[in-house]
Design an enzyme around this catalytic site. Sequence first.
Site, PDB file in Angstrom:
ATOM      1  N   GLU A   1       0.818  -1.223   0.000  1.00 11.08           N
ATOM      2  CA  GLU A   1       0.000   0.000   0.000  1.00 11.08           C
ATOM      3  C   GLU A   1       0.849   1.270   0.000  1.00 11.08           C
ATOM      4  OE1 GLU A   1      -0.519  -2.659   1.845  1.00 11.08           O
ATOM      5  OE2 GLU A   1      -2.642  -3.232   1.774  1.00 11.08           O
TER       6      GLU A   1
ATOM      7  N   PHE B   1     -10.937  -7.187  14.724  1.00  8.75           N
ATOM      8  CA  PHE B   1      -9.937  -7.683  13.787  1.00  8.75           C
ATOM      9  C   PHE B   1      -9.607  -6.601  12.755  1.00  8.75           C
ATOM     10  CE2 PHE B   1      -8.867  -9.950   9.789  1.00  8.75           C
ATOM     11  CZ  PHE B   1      -7.636 -10.436  10.208  1.00  8.75           C
ATOM     12  N   GLN B   2      -8.327  -6.324  12.618  1.00 11.56           N
ATOM     13  CA  GLN B   2      -7.822  -5.319  11.683  1.00 11.56           C
ATOM     14  C   GLN B   2      -8.392  -3.924  11.916  1.00 11.56           C
ATOM     15  OE1 GLN B   2      -7.968  -6.977   7.654  1.00 11.56           O
ATOM     16  NE2 GLN B   2      -5.962  -7.895   8.053  1.00 11.56           N
TER      17      GLN B   2
ATOM     18  N   LYS C   1     -17.297  -0.309   7.276  1.00 15.51           N
ATOM     19  CA  LYS C   1     -17.827  -1.303   6.340  1.00 15.51           C
ATOM     20  C   LYS C   1     -19.349  -1.230   6.249  1.00 15.51           C
ATOM     21  CE  LYS C   1     -17.145  -6.096   4.980  1.00 15.51           C
ATOM     22  NZ  LYS C   1     -16.480  -7.374   5.300  1.00 15.51           N
TER      23      LYS C   1
ATOM     24  N   MET D   1      24.386   8.082   0.174  1.00 13.63           N
ATOM     25  CA  MET D   1      24.332   9.368   0.858  1.00 13.63           C
ATOM     26  C   MET D   1      24.731   9.231   2.322  1.00 13.63           C
ATOM     27  SD  MET D   1      23.955  12.516   0.637  1.00 13.63           S
ATOM     28  CE  MET D   1      23.008  13.205  -0.715  1.00 13.63           C
TER      29      MET D   1
END
Lengths: 575, 189
Positions: free
Chosen positions: A49, A111-112, A161, A473
């Site tokens: 993501e 959950f999540q 949801k 760097m």
Amino acid sequence: MERKGAQIVWEVLTQEGVEVVFGYPGGAILPTYDAMLDYPVRHVLVRHEQGAAHMADGYARASGRVGVAMATSGPGATNLVTGIATAMMDSSPIVCITGQVPSTAIGSDAFQETDVTGVTLPITKHNYLVTDVEEIGPTMREAFYVARSGRPGPVLVDISKDAQIASIEYVPADAPERLPGYRPDLRALPEEYEHALELIEEAERPIILAGHGVMMSGAMQILIDFAEKTQIPVTTTLLGLGGIPASHPLNQGMMGMHGESWVNHAIQEADLLLAFGMRFDDRVTGNLKTYAVNAKKIHIDIDPTEIDKNVRVDVGIVGDLRETLEILLPQLTQKEHTAWLEHIDELRGDSAVRDIQSLPDTGALYAAHVINDIWRITEGKPIIVTDVGQHQMWEAQYFKHEKPFTLITSGGLGTMGFGLPAAIGVRFAKPEDEVWAIVGDGGFQMTQAELSTCAQEGIKINVAIINNGFLGMVRQWQEFFYGRRYAATPMLSPDFVKLADAHGLLGLRVEERGQVEDAVRRAQQEPGTVIIDFRVVQEDSVYPMVPAGADLDAMIRRPSSIVETAEDELVGGGR
Amino acid sequence: MTDNGRNPLREGIHTFVVYVEDKPGVLNRVASLFRRRAFNIESLAVGPTDRPGISRMTIAVKTDDVVARRVEANLYKLVNVLRVENVTHLPTVMRDLALIKVKADSSTRAQVLQMCDVFRARAVDVTPDSLIVEITGTEEKIESLCEVLRPFGILEMVRTGRVAMTRGSDVPSTNPEFVAARVPNGSAS
Ligand SMILES: Cc1cc2nc3c(=O)[nH]c(=O)nc-3n(C[C@H](O)[C@H](O)[C@H](O)COP(=O)(O)OP(=O)(O)OC[C@H]3O[C@@H](n4cnc5c(N)ncnc54)[C@H](O)[C@@H]3O)c2cc1C
Ligand SMILES: Cc1ncc(C[n+]2csc(CCOP(=O)(O)OP(=O)(O)O)c2C)c(N)n1
């Protein structure tokens, strides 16, 4: 018409003219993914993501439109965070849509479940948690409006949801109208303009500091008109590159930590700084206590919180840069600053001898040469997306940008891993343009999984890996400031040619300068994505360099012969 | 450099009156802003206004005039913030309210009540061995009362934090230009 929340998401995206969404599905966003199939918006399945957010960001920066990323709740949403913070720092307009657990479960450690509006509160311009289907339409409209107006930035919309599943009678709204506290269009007081005009008329050694705001406000032409009429030299920030053609005679190049030495000296000697849509980042100013102490300062910025933030200014004009210059320019008289411009030319001449381009070709492959060659061979036409590190600075120095929006780079957050996914986003924004990602071997590996995305989506970009076998760097800082103790910077990489092959893509390797041109041309001709592994000199450094926090004119300069680089003492102190 | 004869770099308590949309999470946004920008909150009081959907905050910040202007601009930048007023240099009534539970039995009660009288504080609850004293006033006044009550034994105390209102009839919340843009003066000279 009766619509589910999930459908309303796509109704608004379509209404906003969104052509492509970068995302990754999961449980809490599933209803929205299901509804997607019925709408004419292209979805790009990313491999992480973070990539989705960078793609949306790259898309936004190259197109000037809002980029869109989508993810599920919990880990999907938290994976977006780096990309959102990157967009925030560089004022890039993106809208991130995340699924959230059902509203009845919010707060239960379901959950999540992650409090993603809480997590992203300080790294978004604004964010929303939507739990009511009625709110989805208006909130989404508002999100796009907030993202693109005023000082642009990322906006996140977290939709539970159950709100995605619920249905309502949906009437598309015209414009968002519920934002009583939002003021993207501030203007300055008249006396500020007058004061600015006086300072400009009086100045003998003025210099314009042109930033990212030049492009965000579309002030490219009026900036040139302004500079030409007043004969004031222009220097740009990293994110301002391209805002004025590199070849314009008044353009002096980049300022700051790895800016041109003559520019940094000129800033320190100036009697007036005109800061146009730039925010005096510490990479730009060095030590604030000694920064341009003899100069009066005029700061034009759309964001009032930027005025007096890092550098105290004499005049702060809040407003859109183009509109402000349109007011100021007609009131200014024609000027000459011959002595001042000649002085800067002298400073420049003195530096040219140190330039890596002036040094004899030893056959070794220097990163700066590779980048300069890519510029020459491609005639400077491509849009370049960089990652973060030495190659990014060499790009800024040796790829001459004539046009705006042709350099896409993570400046403020300096996010390694930005390059490849952002280039994919740029690909969608500019289907007709040649796109090159110039990346380091380290940063490339952070998001190289997105090569699969290139393969699956059948898109074409060229990836130049500036492979120095180090986190370059950081190695440079270790060389300069930590006695060459290379803690955790040597880096082993996979065989990038085989990696390309594993994706069904073309991979090339270049070990000598003489091979650069062929490889670049081969890449240009190949219809699919190409990776070129440029095996460059391992321990080269970016010069000049203002050590972090040092005075702007206390630059470490490239030793005058490259051969000496390895043993030579650092040349400090500027002139 | 002086602004109206004041030294803009001298630290002091700045008081902001902030009108915000009454929505979930707005207080969090304001608090987060102060934390994020390392602005030093001395006190924050929040409550409803006479207009539905709009809350009013009084925020006291210890800082100089230059940073105070940035505080103001940053507050404005929050989408849910409707209006910000730095009332520090305006004629303003500022009040803090405290409830102080102090030990007081039959032998000391009279003395405690006498002290309260001097400060125009009132006893609002009495038990055989304690009193709850209510006082409104400036922070200094409340602190002075605490000083004199401390020897008797303060059991518990709660304060609301500063609330502020400018004097006169120019009432911002009824102004039709309620949300008009106000540009912080950007000049440093
Ligand atoms: C390894 C590394 C090295 C770096 N070295 C350098 C260096 O040497 N030199 C350098 O310059 N940078 C360097 N940077 C980048 C630096 O960190 C900053 O990102 C950069 O200087 C910011 O440029 P900016 O202020 O122009 O753009 P931004 O940070 O994007 O700021 C833009 C400003 O414009 C304003 N604005 C937006 N829209 C408008 C509008 N319509 N009208 C008016 N104003 C508007 C915004 O409010 C903001 O203040 C480096 C970064 C990295 C990772
Ligand atoms: C995500 C992230 N982690 C760490 C850093 C710190 N960092 C800045 S530059 C750099 C090295 C980059 O190495 P490489 O990608 O090989 O590019 P090079 O500098 O060699 O061109 C590192 C580790 C960063 N900018 N971003």
